[in-house]
Design a protein around this motif. Structure first.
Motif, PDB file in Angstrom:
ATOM      1  N   ASN A   1      25.047   2.761  -2.247  1.00 41.16           N
ATOM      2  CA  ASN A   1      24.189   2.370  -3.293  1.00 41.16           C
ATOM      3  C   ASN A   1      23.389   1.318  -2.160  1.00 41.16           C
ATOM      4  O   ASN A   1      24.060   0.443  -0.906  1.00 41.16           O
ATOM      5  CB  ASN A   1      24.879   1.495  -3.834  1.00 41.16           C
ATOM      6  N   ILE A   2      21.939   0.725  -2.660  1.00 36.63           N
ATOM      7  CA  ILE A   2      21.369  -0.928  -1.942  1.00 36.63           C
ATOM      8  C   ILE A   2      21.326  -1.423  -2.788  1.00 36.63           C
ATOM      9  O   ILE A   2      21.078  -1.572  -3.863  1.00 36.63           O
ATOM     10  CB  ILE A   2      20.331  -0.022  -1.850  1.00 36.63           C
ATOM     11  N   ASP A   3      21.895  -2.787  -2.435  1.00 35.90           N
ATOM     12  CA  ASP A   3      22.280  -4.198  -3.069  1.00 35.90           C
ATOM     13  C   ASP A   3      20.389  -4.293  -2.736  1.00 35.90           C
ATOM     14  O   ASP A   3      19.756  -4.099  -2.164  1.00 35.90           O
ATOM     15  CB  ASP A   3      23.225  -4.777  -2.095  1.00 35.90           C
ATOM     16  N   ILE A   4      19.799  -5.066  -4.511  1.00 35.54           N
ATOM     17  CA  ILE A   4      18.986  -5.417  -4.836  1.00 35.54           C
ATOM     18  C   ILE A   4      18.909  -6.535  -3.522  1.00 35.54           C
ATOM     19  O   ILE A   4      17.360  -6.558  -3.307  1.00 35.54           O
ATOM     20  CB  ILE A   4      18.277  -6.564  -6.252  1.00 35.54           C
ATOM     21  N   ASN A   5      19.828  -7.211  -3.517  1.00 35.87           N
ATOM     22  CA  ASN A   5      19.327  -9.005  -2.520  1.00 35.87           C
ATOM     23  C   ASN A   5      18.964  -7.576  -0.930  1.00 35.87           C
ATOM     24  O   ASN A   5      18.013  -8.674  -0.504  1.00 35.87           O
ATOM     25  CB  ASN A   5      20.405  -9.550  -2.493  1.00 35.87           C
TER      26      ASN A   5
ATOM     27  N   SER B   1       0.737  -0.817  -0.098  1.00 44.44           N
ATOM     28  CA  SER B   1      -0.244   0.350  -0.117  1.00 44.44           C
ATOM     29  C   SER B   1       1.239   1.128   0.283  1.00 44.44           C
ATOM     30  O   SER B   1       1.985   1.033   1.065  1.00 44.44           O
ATOM     31  CB  SER B   1      -0.919  -0.155   1.404  1.00 44.44           C
ATOM     32  N   ARG B   2       0.170   2.587  -0.373  1.00 46.60           N
ATOM     33  CA  ARG B   2       1.230   3.871  -0.220  1.00 46.60           C
ATOM     34  C   ARG B   2       1.732   3.428   1.185  1.00 46.60           C
ATOM     35  O   ARG B   2       2.799   4.502   1.665  1.00 46.60           O
ATOM     36  CB  ARG B   2       0.477   5.378  -0.589  1.00 46.60           C
ATOM     37  N   VAL B   3       1.674   4.068   1.759  1.00 47.44           N
ATOM     38  CA  VAL B   3       1.792   3.435   3.608  1.00 47.44           C
ATOM     39  C   VAL B   3       2.798   2.561   4.531  1.00 47.44           C
ATOM     40  O   VAL B   3       4.093   3.037   4.056  1.00 47.44           O
ATOM     41  CB  VAL B   3       0.642   3.767   4.151  1.00 47.44           C
ATOM     42  N   GLU B   4       3.029   1.354   3.021  1.00 46.23           N
ATOM     43  CA  GLU B   4       3.661   0.341   3.555  1.00 46.23           C
ATOM     44  C   GLU B   4       4.595   1.188   2.803  1.00 46.23           C
ATOM     45  O   GLU B   4       5.958   0.259   3.174  1.00 46.23           O
ATOM     46  CB  GLU B   4       2.827  -0.998   3.010  1.00 46.23           C
ATOM     47  N   PHE B   5       4.661   1.607   1.388  1.00 43.81           N
ATOM     48  CA  PHE B   5       5.992   1.813   0.380  1.00 43.81           C
ATOM     49  C   PHE B   5       6.314   2.721   0.932  1.00 43.81           C
ATOM     50  O   PHE B   5       7.936   3.463   1.157  1.00 43.81           O
ATOM     51  CB  PHE B   5       5.436   2.818  -0.703  1.00 43.81           C
ATOM     52  N   ASP B   6       5.820   3.941   1.654  1.00 45.00           N
ATOM     53  CA  ASP B   6       6.551   5.002   2.887  1.00 45.00           C
ATOM     54  C   ASP B   6       7.035   5.199   3.301  1.00 45.00           C
ATOM     55  O   ASP B   6       8.784   5.256   3.846  1.00 45.00           O
ATOM     56  CB  ASP B   6       5.910   6.424   2.771  1.00 45.00           C
ATOM     57  N   LEU B   7       7.132   3.716   4.318  1.00 43.98           N
ATOM     58  CA  LEU B   7       7.555   3.242   5.219  1.00 43.98           C
ATOM     59  C   LEU B   7       8.674   1.967   5.312  1.00 43.98           C
ATOM     60  O   LEU B   7      10.124   2.999   5.360  1.00 43.98           O
ATOM     61  CB  LEU B   7       7.016   1.974   5.616  1.00 43.98           C
ATOM     62  N   LEU B   8       8.670   1.668   3.306  1.00 44.65           N
ATOM     63  CA  LEU B   8       9.941   0.841   3.334  1.00 44.65           C
ATOM     64  C   LEU B   8      10.789   2.302   2.668  1.00 44.65           C
ATOM     65  O   LEU B   8      12.228   2.034   3.463  1.00 44.65           O
ATOM     66  CB  LEU B   8       9.337   0.770   1.713  1.00 44.65           C
ATOM     67  N   ILE B   9      10.266   3.277   1.876  1.00 45.46           N
ATOM     68  CA  ILE B   9      11.321   4.196   1.748  1.00 45.46           C
ATOM     69  C   ILE B   9      12.317   4.921   2.910  1.00 45.46           C
ATOM     70  O   ILE B   9      13.154   4.987   3.374  1.00 45.46           O
ATOM     71  CB  ILE B   9      10.933   5.142   0.911  1.00 45.46           C
TER      72      ILE B   9
ATOM     73  N   TYR C   1      16.772   5.209   6.138  1.00 42.27           N
ATOM     74  CA  TYR C   1      17.372   5.460   7.192  1.00 42.27           C
ATOM     75  C   TYR C   1      18.868   4.809   7.441  1.00 42.27           C
ATOM     76  O   TYR C   1      19.822   4.406   8.242  1.00 42.27           O
ATOM     77  CB  TYR C   1      16.603   4.539   8.711  1.00 42.27           C
ATOM     78  N   LYS C   2      18.737   3.122   6.758  1.00 48.04           N
ATOM     79  CA  LYS C   2      20.187   2.273   7.259  1.00 48.04           C
ATOM     80  C   LYS C   2      21.168   2.552   6.407  1.00 48.04           C
ATOM     81  O   LYS C   2      22.785   2.490   6.326  1.00 48.04           O
ATOM     82  CB  LYS C   2      19.156   1.253   6.418  1.00 48.04           C
ATOM     83  N   TYR C   3      20.592   3.476   4.684  1.00 48.90           N
ATOM     84  CA  TYR C   3      21.994   3.495   3.980  1.00 48.90           C
ATOM     85  C   TYR C   3      21.731   5.035   3.290  1.00 48.90           C
ATOM     86  O   TYR C   3      22.748   5.208   3.053  1.00 48.90           O
ATOM     87  CB  TYR C   3      20.858   2.874   2.803  1.00 48.90           C
TER      88      TYR C   3
ATOM     89  N   LYS D   1      15.236  -6.349  -1.296  1.00 49.14           N
ATOM     90  CA  LYS D   1      14.258  -7.495  -1.131  1.00 49.14           C
ATOM     91  C   LYS D   1      13.910  -8.256   0.597  1.00 49.14           C
ATOM     92  O   LYS D   1      12.806  -8.250   0.845  1.00 49.14           O
ATOM     93  CB  LYS D   1      14.848  -9.132  -1.976  1.00 49.14           C
ATOM     94  N   LYS D   2      15.180  -8.300   1.185  1.00 52.56           N
ATOM     95  CA  LYS D   2      15.169  -9.021   2.413  1.00 52.56           C
ATOM     96  C   LYS D   2      14.408  -7.757   3.444  1.00 52.56           C
ATOM     97  O   LYS D   2      13.425  -8.426   4.598  1.00 52.56           O
ATOM     98  CB  LYS D   2      16.785  -9.046   3.247  1.00 52.56           C
ATOM     99  N   ILE D   3      14.828  -6.935   3.505  1.00 53.59           N
ATOM    100  CA  ILE D   3      13.911  -5.696   4.541  1.00 53.59           C
ATOM    101  C   ILE D   3      12.556  -5.759   3.383  1.00 53.59           C
ATOM    102  O   ILE D   3      11.616  -5.127   4.822  1.00 53.59           O
ATOM    103  CB  ILE D   3      15.355  -3.580   4.078  1.00 53.59           C
ATOM    104  N   TYR D   4      12.153  -5.758   2.524  1.00 54.64           N
ATOM    105  CA  TYR D   4      10.484  -5.265   2.034  1.00 54.64           C
ATOM    106  C   TYR D   4      10.936  -6.426   2.838  1.00 54.64           C
ATOM    107  O   TYR D   4       9.386  -6.957   3.348  1.00 54.64           O
ATOM    108  CB  TYR D   4      10.890  -6.000   0.223  1.00 54.64           C
ATOM    109  N   ILE D   5      10.961  -8.579   2.591  1.00 52.22           N
ATOM    110  CA  ILE D   5      10.010  -9.331   3.066  1.00 52.22           C
ATOM    111  C   ILE D   5      10.149  -9.294   4.751  1.00 52.22           C
ATOM    112  O   ILE D   5       8.811  -9.205   5.121  1.00 52.22           O
ATOM    113  CB  ILE D   5      10.587 -10.686   2.902  1.00 52.22           C
ATOM    114  N   GLU D   6      10.519  -8.078   5.345  1.00 47.59           N
ATOM    115  CA  GLU D   6      10.368  -8.099   6.758  1.00 47.59           C
ATOM    116  C   GLU D   6       9.331  -6.749   7.382  1.00 47.59           C
ATOM    117  O   GLU D   6       8.979  -7.489   8.214  1.00 47.59           O
ATOM    118  CB  GLU D   6      12.011  -7.508   7.630  1.00 47.59           C
ATOM    119  N   LEU D   7      10.029  -6.120   6.010  1.00 49.20           N
ATOM    120  CA  LEU D   7       8.289  -5.111   7.092  1.00 49.20           C
ATOM    121  C   LEU D   7       7.208  -5.431   6.033  1.00 49.20           C
ATOM    122  O   LEU D   7       6.381  -5.655   6.799  1.00 49.20           O
ATOM    123  CB  LEU D   7       9.000  -3.752   5.573  1.00 49.20           C
ATOM    124  N   ARG D   8       7.397  -6.718   4.983  1.00 47.80           N
ATOM    125  CA  ARG D   8       5.585  -7.288   4.714  1.00 47.80           C
ATOM    126  C   ARG D   8       5.290  -8.237   5.916  1.00 47.80           C
ATOM    127  O   ARG D   8       4.060  -8.076   5.875  1.00 47.80           O
ATOM    128  CB  ARG D   8       5.849  -7.902   3.280  1.00 47.80           C
TER     129      ARG D   8
END
Length: 81
Positions: A55-59, A36-44, A49-51, A62-69
């Protein structure tokens, strides 16, 4: 709640939250997941905060996305949403 697709261009370090079909995106964009938009904003926010400007590695993305999901889904389940 509208869910859209998240795509990431590892070479250009660009992330998109879109309802566009994959064939309408440049081939360099890789599918990450849906949010959702809110989840995407939280991901960003988490990525910034982390990077910060690194540069962000795609793997890693994906790991951060799965944890957030997983986190967001557990909250929705606890409220029976």
């Amino acid at each position: 709640m509208k869910y859209r697709y998240i795509y990431f261009d590892n070479d250009n370090q660009k992330i998109r939250w879109t309802q566009s079909a994959p064939e309408n995106l440049a081939p360099s964009y890789n599918y990450i997941g849906e949010s959702s938009r809110v989840e995407f904003d939280l991901l960003i926010e988490l990525l910034w905060y982390k990077y910060e400007d690194a540069n962000i590695d795609i793997n890693e993305l994906k790991k951060i996305y799965i944890e957030l999901r997983t986190f967001c889904d557990s909250i929705k389940e606890s409220f029976n949403l």
